[in-house]
Design a protein around this motif. Structure first.
Motif, PDB file in Angstrom:
ATOM      1  N   ALA A  92       8.436  17.944   3.360  1.00 41.29           N
ATOM      2  CA  ALA A  92       9.337  16.920   3.928  1.00 41.29           C
ATOM      3  C   ALA A  92       8.780  15.522   3.691  1.00 41.29           C
ATOM      4  CB  ALA A  92       9.515  17.162   5.421  1.00 41.29           C
ATOM      5  N   ARG A  93       9.684  14.567   3.687  1.00 41.90           N
ATOM      6  CA  ARG A  93       9.295  13.175   3.521  1.00 41.90           C
ATOM      7  C   ARG A  93      10.064  12.308   4.515  1.00 41.90           C
ATOM      8  NH1 ARG A  93       5.806  14.912   1.144  1.00 41.90           N
ATOM      9  NH2 ARG A  93       4.786  14.284  -0.783  1.00 41.90           N
ATOM     10  N   ASP A  94       9.417  11.211   4.917  1.00 43.09           N
ATOM     11  CA  ASP A  94      10.060  10.233   5.813  1.00 43.09           C
ATOM     12  C   ASP A  94      10.785   9.211   4.919  1.00 43.09           C
ATOM     13  OD1 ASP A  94       8.802   8.197   8.610  1.00 43.09           O
ATOM     14  OD2 ASP A  94      10.800   8.882   8.038  1.00 43.09           O
ATOM     15  N   VAL A 122      16.622  22.235 -10.392  1.00 46.02           N
ATOM     16  CA  VAL A 122      15.724  21.321  -9.677  1.00 46.02           C
ATOM     17  C   VAL A 122      14.638  22.169  -9.022  1.00 46.02           C
ATOM     18  CG1 VAL A 122      17.442  19.514  -9.268  1.00 46.02           C
ATOM     19  CG2 VAL A 122      17.142  21.319  -7.573  1.00 46.02           C
ATOM     20  N   SER A 123      13.379  21.753  -9.187  1.00 45.53           N
ATOM     21  CA  SER A 123      12.260  22.515  -8.605  1.00 45.53           C
ATOM     22  C   SER A 123      11.980  21.974  -7.216  1.00 45.53           C
ATOM     23  CB  SER A 123      11.001  22.344  -9.454  1.00 45.53           C
ATOM     24  OG  SER A 123      11.286  22.667 -10.781  1.00 45.53           O
ATOM     25  N   ILE A 124      12.204  22.806  -6.223  1.00 43.41           N
ATOM     26  CA  ILE A 124      11.969  22.376  -4.836  1.00 43.41           C
ATOM     27  C   ILE A 124      10.613  22.914  -4.402  1.00 43.41           C
ATOM     28  CG2 ILE A 124      12.781  22.538  -2.459  1.00 43.41           C
ATOM     29  CD1 ILE A 124      15.637  22.800  -3.573  1.00 43.41           C
ATOM     30  N   PHE A 149       6.936   4.326   2.926  1.00 39.84           N
ATOM     31  CA  PHE A 149       7.158   5.781   3.029  1.00 39.84           C
ATOM     32  C   PHE A 149       8.368   6.170   2.165  1.00 39.84           C
ATOM     33  CE2 PHE A 149       4.540   7.685   6.492  1.00 39.84           C
ATOM     34  CZ  PHE A 149       3.822   6.551   6.835  1.00 39.84           C
ATOM     35  N   THR A 150       8.075   6.728   0.968  1.00 41.79           N
ATOM     36  CA  THR A 150       9.083   7.260   0.028  1.00 41.79           C
ATOM     37  C   THR A 150      10.370   6.445   0.039  1.00 41.79           C
ATOM     38  OG1 THR A 150       8.136   9.434   0.452  1.00 41.79           O
ATOM     39  CG2 THR A 150      10.180   9.392  -0.793  1.00 41.79           C
ATOM     40  N   VAL A 151      10.303   5.322  -0.624  1.00 47.82           N
ATOM     41  CA  VAL A 151      11.417   4.382  -0.643  1.00 47.82           C
ATOM     42  C   VAL A 151      12.464   4.841  -1.659  1.00 47.82           C
ATOM     43  CG1 VAL A 151      12.055   1.952  -0.839  1.00 47.82           C
ATOM     44  CG2 VAL A 151       9.724   2.575  -0.173  1.00 47.82           C
ATOM     45  N   SER A 161       0.883  -1.148   0.000  1.00 52.06           N
ATOM     46  CA  SER A 161       0.000   0.000   0.000  1.00 52.06           C
ATOM     47  C   SER A 161       0.936   1.218   0.000  1.00 52.06           C
ATOM     48  CB  SER A 161      -0.921  -0.020   1.231  1.00 52.06           C
ATOM     49  OG  SER A 161      -1.749   1.129   1.199  1.00 52.06           O
ATOM     50  N   SER A 162       0.520   2.326   0.613  1.00 55.56           N
ATOM     51  CA  SER A 162       1.348   3.524   0.455  1.00 55.56           C
ATOM     52  C   SER A 162       1.088   4.509   1.578  1.00 55.56           C
ATOM     53  CB  SER A 162       1.019   4.188  -0.889  1.00 55.56           C
ATOM     54  OG  SER A 162       1.409   5.558  -0.913  1.00 55.56           O
ATOM     55  N   SER A 163       2.107   5.236   1.964  1.00 57.29           N
ATOM     56  CA  SER A 163       1.931   6.296   2.983  1.00 57.29           C
ATOM     57  C   SER A 163       0.970   7.354   2.454  1.00 57.29           C
ATOM     58  CB  SER A 163       3.276   6.964   3.290  1.00 57.29           C
ATOM     59  OG  SER A 163       3.684   7.779   2.194  1.00 57.29           O
ATOM     60  N   SER A 164       0.773   7.387   1.126  1.00 62.13           N
ATOM     61  CA  SER A 164      -0.087   8.437   0.563  1.00 62.13           C
ATOM     62  C   SER A 164      -1.544   8.261   0.979  1.00 62.13           C
ATOM     63  CB  SER A 164       0.014   8.431  -0.967  1.00 62.13           C
ATOM     64  OG  SER A 164      -0.424   7.189  -1.466  1.00 62.13           O
ATOM     65  N   LEU A 169      -5.275  10.495  -6.860  1.00 64.67           N
ATOM     66  CA  LEU A 169      -5.934   9.287  -7.363  1.00 64.67           C
ATOM     67  C   LEU A 169      -5.084   8.081  -6.996  1.00 64.67           C
ATOM     68  CD1 LEU A 169      -8.141   7.866  -9.004  1.00 64.67           C
ATOM     69  CD2 LEU A 169      -6.744   8.232 -11.044  1.00 64.67           C
ATOM     70  N   TYR A 170      -3.771   8.275  -7.043  1.00 61.36           N
ATOM     71  CA  TYR A 170      -2.863   7.188  -6.655  1.00 61.36           C
ATOM     72  C   TYR A 170      -3.206   6.723  -5.241  1.00 61.36           C
ATOM     73  CZ  TYR A 170       1.359   4.998  -4.882  1.00 61.36           C
ATOM     74  OH  TYR A 170       2.242   4.137  -4.276  1.00 61.36           O
ATOM     75  N   ALA A 171      -3.294   7.684  -4.325  1.00 59.02           N
ATOM     76  CA  ALA A 171      -3.600   7.347  -2.926  1.00 59.02           C
ATOM     77  C   ALA A 171      -4.966   6.671  -2.835  1.00 59.02           C
ATOM     78  CB  ALA A 171      -3.568   8.614  -2.082  1.00 59.02           C
TER      79      ALA A 171
HETATM   80  O1  LIG Z   1       5.489   7.313   0.309  1.00 55.33           O
HETATM   81  C1  LIG Z   1       4.885   6.789  -0.632  1.00 55.33           C
HETATM   82  O2  LIG Z   1       4.046   5.903  -0.508  1.00 55.33           O
HETATM   83  C2  LIG Z   1       5.158   7.314  -2.016  1.00 55.33           C
HETATM   84  O3  LIG Z   1       6.486   7.840  -2.069  1.00 55.33           O
HETATM   85  C3  LIG Z   1       6.811   8.411  -3.333  1.00 55.33           C
HETATM   86  O4  LIG Z   1       6.031   9.558  -3.519  1.00 55.33           O
HETATM   87  P1  LIG Z   1       6.677  10.943  -2.996  1.00 55.33           P
HETATM   88  O5  LIG Z   1       6.916  10.911  -1.540  1.00 55.33           O
HETATM   89  O6  LIG Z   1       5.853  12.059  -3.516  1.00 55.33           O
HETATM   90  O7  LIG Z   1       8.129  10.909  -3.666  1.00 55.33           O
HETATM   91  P2  LIG Z   1       8.760  11.865  -4.770  1.00 55.33           P
HETATM   92  O8  LIG Z   1       7.890  11.998  -5.931  1.00 55.33           O
HETATM   93  O9  LIG Z   1      10.132  11.379  -4.967  1.00 55.33           O
HETATM   94  O10 LIG Z   1       8.813  13.302  -4.022  1.00 55.33           O
HETATM   95  C4  LIG Z   1       9.668  13.416  -2.871  1.00 55.33           C
HETATM   96  C5  LIG Z   1       9.502  14.816  -2.315  1.00 55.33           C
HETATM   97  O11 LIG Z   1      10.018  15.747  -3.250  1.00 55.33           O
HETATM   98  C6  LIG Z   1       9.049  16.739  -3.557  1.00 55.33           C
HETATM   99  N1  LIG Z   1       9.269  17.114  -4.962  1.00 55.33           N
HETATM  100  C7  LIG Z   1       8.955  16.261  -5.954  1.00 55.33           C
HETATM  101  C8  LIG Z   1       9.199  16.612  -7.257  1.00 55.33           C
HETATM  102  C9  LIG Z   1       9.781  17.876  -7.548  1.00 55.33           C
HETATM  103  O12 LIG Z   1      10.020  18.254  -8.706  1.00 55.33           O
HETATM  104  N2  LIG Z   1      10.095  18.705  -6.504  1.00 55.33           N
HETATM  105  C10 LIG Z   1       9.853  18.349  -5.217  1.00 55.33           C
HETATM  106  O13 LIG Z   1      10.144  19.123  -4.290  1.00 55.33           O
HETATM  107  C11 LIG Z   1       7.718  16.070  -3.285  1.00 55.33           C
HETATM  108  O14 LIG Z   1       6.715  17.037  -2.950  1.00 55.33           O
HETATM  109  C12 LIG Z   1       8.046  15.182  -2.096  1.00 55.33           C
HETATM  110  O15 LIG Z   1       7.952  15.952  -0.908  1.00 55.33           O
HETATM  111  C13 LIG Z   1       6.580   7.449  -4.487  1.00 55.33           C
HETATM  112  O16 LIG Z   1       6.707   8.145  -5.723  1.00 55.33           O
HETATM  113  C14 LIG Z   1       5.206   6.824  -4.411  1.00 55.33           C
HETATM  114  O17 LIG Z   1       5.086   5.814  -5.412  1.00 55.33           O
HETATM  115  C15 LIG Z   1       5.050   6.219  -3.032  1.00 55.33           C
HETATM  116  O18 LIG Z   1       3.815   5.544  -2.921  1.00 55.33           O
END
Ligand SMILES: O=C(O)[C@H]1O[C@H](OP(=O)(O)OP(=O)(O)OC[C@H]2O[C@@H](n3ccc(=O)[nH]c3=O)[C@H](O)[C@@H]2O)[C@H](O)[C@@H](O)[C@@H]1O
Length: 459
Positions: A329-331, A317-319, A291-293, A237-240, A262-264
């Motif tokens: 932030a991500r875990d 890179v777009s932050i 969580f963001t593997v 499943s997913s943290s989303s 929609l993914y979530a």
């Molecule tokens: O935790 C999960 O379950 C999900 O983790 C990731 O999704 P996400 O955390 O969004 O990962 P990224 O797409 O790599 O984004 C990482 C971080 O960078 C940010 N980001 C992304 C893209 C970008 O251009 N700039 C940016 O700052 C995002 O908002 C996020 O905070 C995976 O892509 C999903 O398939 C997975 O299900």
């Protein structure tokens, strides 16, 4: 009455009659002048001729929708369907022999025979390799679709092939193939990792999420419930699914009824579908909220991966930033920790009680967070990559687009720790160091001193 003079329905937008009609010179057939035909018939024929001309001249394949440049090739659902149609043929004695050999248990007692779907994917490949290393029987299944560069999937397949894992090329929606696999191998477990991943891509190709994450999951559960013996299921499943949940850190007891993408929503739907197949058929099902593997052999559609590519190429890179420039932030969770979590979930899965589609008693139904319990701002991710790559990133700070992204994730892993013995050990700096080492080697890039302008030596 000229069709153009017809009054528009009151209240609807009325097109002003153009002062002059500029038509490209139409080569009208001569009969137009010689026979008295009403204008309506004429315009009907003209419209039909135009439609036919456009249809015959239009490109056969549907023009691929715009795919973010971080993707190597289009992944429209028609792309996925096309790939499915091009699946390699399966079946026959030699094929069955390879399937049996790959799935054979080599550690006894307690060995498992596991079907890993999405085995050519990032997590799938690592899990399949780890199961094989410890002596379990492992068969892979993957449709090698074009969501991102299939050559990376083929390289993962080659690595598994060298480890003795056969990855069957097929789609989880192919019920006949799944039934055949369960006929040939009495799998004890299914680790279901095949999915359409990626939060933002759901805006580009929504159908692929339903195809893979809903229909595909049902197809796998249908094959599992009908099998005799029934396997136990562990699936991603997913943290989303926590979506707009504001209680942090996220716990499995928190609300998950406000998905932000929609993914979530398809992953949440999967958790509800799992409940049905557990309730009706007695399937043992364990859902894992990743969580963001990240890590070596990762996905090019994820930020850590394409940030690395763009920093090396000197591209911006777009932050993303939240409201009032709040950090996003991500875990981030390193792949080796996730693999340990997946194998622990498999070992603690508990048995399915049914067989041949008949339930014999209650079976375990569980959900666990697999995270790192220490969220890191994306800005920190970028600064670690700058140090590891010895290149200054060109940073653009942009407001987080309303594309299904959430501002932060943070895992509470109490349940996984207590019940699975899950303990993540790899911090983001260490994990990214291993990822960067892999990335430079895989894309044969060398970081030489005089190449500090951020251009990688690769093409
Ligand atoms: O935790 C999960 O379950 C999900 O983790 C990731 O999704 P996400 O955390 O969004 O990962 P990224 O797409 O790599 O984004 C990482 C971080 O960078 C940010 N980001 C992304 C893209 C970008 O251009 N700039 C940016 O700052 C995002 O908002 C996020 O905070 C995976 O892509 C999903 O398939 C997975 O299900």
């Amino acid at each position: 009455m000229d069709v153009d003079d017809a009054p528009s329905t009151p209240g609807k937008w009325k097109m002003e009659k153009p002062h002059h009609r500029h038509h490209p010179r139409l080569l009208l057939p001569r009969w137009h002048h010689s026979y008295p035909v009403s204008k309506l018939v004429f315009w009907s024929f003209f419209a039909l001729a135009l439609f036919l001309a456009l249809f015959l001249l239009s490109p056969r394949s549907s023009a691929p929708t715009r795919i973010p440049d971080s993707f190597a090739s289009s992944s429209t659902s028609s792309g996925v369907r096309r790939a499915a149609l091009q699946m390699a043929p399966w079946g026959g004695p030699a094929w069955e022999k390879r399937v049996r050999s790959s799935a054979r248990v080599r550690r006894n007692p307690g060995g498992a025979s596991v079907l890993v779907t999405g085995a050519a994917g990032f997590v799938g490949m690592h899990v399949a390799a780890a199961l094989k290393r410890r002596g379990d029987g492992v068969l892979g299944l993957d449709n090698f679709n074009g969501y991102y560069d299939p050559s990376l999937k083929r390289a993962r397949q080659a690595l598994l092939d060298r480890a003795g894992v056969f990855v069957v090329e097929g789609d989880i929606n192919d019920g006949a193939l799944l039934r055949k696999l369960f006929d040939v191998v009495p799998f004890t477990h299914v680790v279901h990792l095949a999915a359409q991943a990626g939060v933002r891509h759901a805006l580009v190709d929504p159908a692929s999420y339903v195809h893979s994450n809903v229909a595909g999951l049902v197809s796998v559960l249908e094959a599992a419930k009908a099998a005799d013996p029934q396997p136990a299921i562990v699936w991603a499943s997913s943290s989303s699914v926590y979506g707009l949940n504001s209680r942090v850190p996220f716990s499995e007891v928190d609300r998950t009824d406000r998905p932000a993408s929609l993914y979530a929503a398809t992953k949440k739907a999967g958790e509800e579908i799992a409940h049905v197949y557990n309730h009706i058929y007695g399937l043992s099902i364990t859902g894992l909220r990743f969580f963001t593997v990240y890590g070596p052999w990762g996905r090019p559609d994820m930020a850590y991966f394409f940030f690395t590519r763009d920093i090396l190429r000197g591209k911006p890179v777009s932050i993303f930033e939240g409201p009032d420039h709040a950090t996003v932030a991500r875990d981030f969770t390193y792949i080796d920790d996730i693999v340990k979590g997946c194998l622990a979930a498999l070992d603690h899965a508990g048995k399915s009680t049914g067989s041949g589609g008949k339930k014999r008693g209650p079976a375990p139904l569980r959900i666990y967070n697999l995270g790192n319990t220490s969220p890191v701002p994306v800005t920190k991710l970028v600064s670690i990559l700058e140090r590891l790559l010895k290149v200054k990133a060109v940073k653009k700070f942009v407001k987080m687009p309303r594309n299904g992204d959430v501002q932060f994730t943070h895992a509470n892993i109490t349940f996984a720790q207590k019940e699975l013995g899950y303990r993540p050990t790899t911090g983001l700096h260490t994990g990214l160091k291993k990822f960067v080492r892999w990335y430079l080697e895989y894309y044969s890039i060398s970081l030489s001193k005089n190449d500090s302008k951020g251009r990688s030596t690769s093409s």
